[in-house]
Design a protein around this motif. Sequence first.
Motif, PDB file in Angstrom:
ATOM      1  N   SER A 203       5.102 -11.167  -7.776  1.00 40.49           N
ATOM      2  CA  SER A 203       5.196 -10.941  -6.329  1.00 40.49           C
ATOM      3  C   SER A 203       4.688  -9.560  -5.958  1.00 40.49           C
ATOM      4  N   TYR A 204       3.452  -9.259  -6.358  1.00 42.34           N
ATOM      5  CA  TYR A 204       2.848  -7.982  -6.011  1.00 42.34           C
ATOM      6  C   TYR A 204       2.473  -7.988  -4.528  1.00 42.34           C
ATOM      7  N   ILE A 205       2.666  -6.844  -3.879  1.00 45.11           N
ATOM      8  CA  ILE A 205       2.413  -6.752  -2.439  1.00 45.11           C
ATOM      9  C   ILE A 205       0.933  -6.951  -2.127  1.00 45.11           C
ATOM     10  N   PHE A 206       0.670  -7.815  -1.172  1.00 48.33           N
ATOM     11  CA  PHE A 206      -0.680  -8.001  -0.651  1.00 48.33           C
ATOM     12  C   PHE A 206      -0.816  -7.364   0.730  1.00 48.33           C
ATOM     13  N   GLN A 207       0.205  -7.492   1.544  1.00 50.33           N
ATOM     14  CA  GLN A 207       0.163  -6.978   2.909  1.00 50.33           C
ATOM     15  C   GLN A 207       1.587  -6.761   3.410  1.00 50.33           C
ATOM     16  N   GLY A 208       1.750  -5.755   4.273  1.00 58.04           N
ATOM     17  CA  GLY A 208       3.049  -5.569   4.912  1.00 58.04           C
ATOM     18  C   GLY A 208       3.694  -4.223   4.672  1.00 58.04           C
ATOM     19  N   GLU A 209       3.152  -3.416   3.750  1.00 58.11           N
ATOM     20  CA  GLU A 209       3.793  -2.130   3.476  1.00 58.11           C
ATOM     21  C   GLU A 209       3.679  -1.170   4.654  1.00 58.11           C
ATOM     22  N   GLU A 210       2.657  -1.352   5.510  1.00 60.67           N
ATOM     23  CA  GLU A 210       2.510  -0.466   6.666  1.00 60.67           C
ATOM     24  C   GLU A 210       3.695  -0.602   7.615  1.00 60.67           C
ATOM     25  N   GLU A 211       4.142  -1.855   7.849  1.00 61.94           N
ATOM     26  CA  GLU A 211       5.269  -2.070   8.748  1.00 61.94           C
ATOM     27  C   GLU A 211       6.574  -1.550   8.153  1.00 61.94           C
ATOM     28  N   MET A 212       6.689  -1.625   6.822  1.00 61.44           N
ATOM     29  CA  MET A 212       7.924  -1.178   6.163  1.00 61.44           C
ATOM     30  C   MET A 212       7.989   0.337   6.026  1.00 61.44           C
ATOM     31  N   ALA A 213       6.851   1.021   6.172  1.00 56.63           N
ATOM     32  CA  ALA A 213       6.797   2.469   5.911  1.00 56.63           C
ATOM     33  C   ALA A 213       7.646   3.264   6.892  1.00 56.63           C
ATOM     34  N   SER A 214       7.913   2.703   8.065  1.00 56.21           N
ATOM     35  CA  SER A 214       8.683   3.442   9.072  1.00 56.21           C
ATOM     36  C   SER A 214      10.189   3.363   8.837  1.00 56.21           C
ATOM     37  N   GLN A 215      10.634   2.491   7.900  1.00 52.88           N
ATOM     38  CA  GLN A 215      12.055   2.349   7.637  1.00 52.88           C
ATOM     39  C   GLN A 215      12.565   3.503   6.773  1.00 52.88           C
ATOM     40  N   LEU A 216      13.761   3.966   7.063  1.00 54.12           N
ATOM     41  CA  LEU A 216      14.360   5.038   6.272  1.00 54.12           C
ATOM     42  C   LEU A 216      14.927   4.475   4.973  1.00 54.12           C
ATOM     43  N   PRO A 217      14.910   5.269   3.892  1.00 51.77           N
ATOM     44  CA  PRO A 217      15.484   4.814   2.626  1.00 51.77           C
ATOM     45  C   PRO A 217      16.993   4.677   2.729  1.00 51.77           C
ATOM     46  N   ILE A 218      17.563   3.830   1.883  1.00 52.60           N
ATOM     47  CA  ILE A 218      18.988   3.502   1.938  1.00 52.60           C
ATOM     48  C   ILE A 218      19.655   3.903   0.630  1.00 52.60           C
TER      49      ILE A 218
END
Length: 705
Positions: A203-218
């Motif tokens: 399940s290697y990332i193909f698309q979507g990391e740009e949208e997740m980049a704005s989330q703060l780490p937990i």
Amino acid sequence: MGIKNSTTTFAQSWGSTQGRLVRVEVLVLFSALIWILVEFFGSLRRRYNHGFFRFFVWAVYTLFTVLGPYTIGLLQDGPFRDQTFVLWGTILLVTQLSADSISVYSIHDIEQRKRMVVQHVLQIILVLWLILNCKGHNKSYSATIWIFWIHSVVLTYRKSWSLSDASKKGGLLKQSKVVADYMMIEHLQIPQDLNPSTMEGYSYIFQGEEEMASQLPIAPEYRVRFIESTFIMTIDSIWRSIESQSFRNEETKIIMKEVGLSFSLFKLLKRRLCGYQIGEAGLAKTLNFVLHGLLSGEGNYVRAFRVIETELAFLYDFLYTRLYLTVYHGIYKVVIGLFIVVIVTILNSIWGAFSRHYHRSNLEQRVHGTNVTHCVTIVLLIIVLSMSTLVTKGMGTRWMIVDEICNLSNPDWTPYSYTGHLEIYWQRALGQYSLLLNFDYHPWNVLTFLSLGLVDATREGQKAGKNIMLTDELIVRVLSGFKERNGQLEDGLSALDRHQLGSQLSWACTLPTHTHKILIWHIGTSIAMDGHQVRLTGDHYVAKTLSDYCAYLVAFVPDMLPGNGYDNQRIFDAVVMEARESLTGCDTLSSRCEKLVTMALASDNDSSCRILELGGRLGRELRGVVPEARRWKVLADFWAEFILFLAPSNNVEIHAEKLAAGGEFMTHLWALLTHAGILDRPSTTNGVGGNNSGAPAHDSPVSGI
């Protein structure tokens, strides 16, 4: 007095209004020509590493970044207020921002993005001042001027965005952090039907990391949390979607899957540019992806190499061009729409320039009755029109396929057909260097002196041989050995053991540094092959090509090899001087080889032998391996094994730099090993290896970057 009068007359004419007009006309046309050269050669530089070509591209790029702003300054400072000259200024402004094939020359320029953007903003303001103070009422020209100016503002935002995406302080760091956090837990979600040949379970990332980049780490790890994220698309799901589609031919499906995989691997490789931990390194699952996925089945070695080539082409586009932003971020359709508007406006302006309502400037210049200013305007508009119609040409088929893959879920999606090789991505050539042939080369370095050091000096003995094209035979030889060894990196000793020569030649595998080993085996190979200069084939070809390539890396790209690059360079320089002292009077390769063999015999009992004597000793012992076919087989196996052992490296910057200079075979091997989870070479008995084994047999992370 005559010379003085002529000089005075020339200075007066040069400073007059007509003289300044001539200067502006010449500079405007020359700037347009430079734009064409930048677009054309910018797209070619990843296929060529010739020194003169690289210097030419650098010179053209430098002129391009200086000439346009200088000409705009002349227009702003002079009496050029007519619409015609303002139109020239807006055209120059657009050309400065439209070079998609080369956004920066060097990777170091990316971090200077703020300075570049400020320069463009200042130019936009200067041209706006020209527009507000222009004279003339030609509606066609007015529309074109404003559309060009607005278009330049849009292009400035686009360039700023693309440079920020590629910057370690911008999008590269943020997006790669998401991928790094994701890959720390990806291996914990392994399904029962893990299959690297179909990417099931990968399940290697193909698309979507740009949208997740704005989330703060937990907490507690302070990583980005991935709980049934709707943003993330993975390569295994992409492959399933492709398999479920109906294509006109099977080759289209294969190409789409390969390009999709390359794009996903490109996302993973970007982490190494940031220094993030590689969470999947050292896992059996990761190694199996390469051994039983990329290299699955007989004859898949060339396919695996093609996947890595495409991946590095994506990385090159991301770092050095704006193609990544234009297609992948969905700006492609917007840009096409703007260009259609621009093209229509240009056509309208050309028609207006030929009409009787053409706005004639107060500063017209005529030669034999021809209005030069009018002609310059027509030429500029035609150049912009021609370049605008080619906007899609530089996008690259690979990016169009990525766009197709992203639209697979669209019910209105219509599949295209792709056949054959997509593009020639890289030079596909191996640099060659022969120490025994070229140690006596003495460079003049006149260009270095005349250019005040802008052209790097060539060192003593640093004369490259003719490049050898990278063949499928070489690719298969290197990668097949890696698979046969089950992903274990070996330093060449195991190849000797397979031929029952380990006990005899093991001394040549236990040396102080890897540079010692490369040069000694290179010299030994040259001696063993002396007298066999016929057309190389088979094992003979593999051994000599890889030997001379490794020597080339020592001489020209020492930072790509293990150890400190400067230390590698100094060792090479010292061996060159030793060869000049020891081989004086030997004018042929054969005489030099025989002299080294004689020197080796005389120094057999000397425990502090130099690299030359050790190379001579190795060459003498290799000559004793008969028949010759067996000798070539031993050397081919050794070099095919040893070059992979040299490939792991943490010096990511040198690999990124070489992407813009034709690419290196070693970079492709480095990327392949990264995806196999091998980030360093295993420790060896001589203490010069790394600390990460090549293929652990467990499923827990053992090391990072």
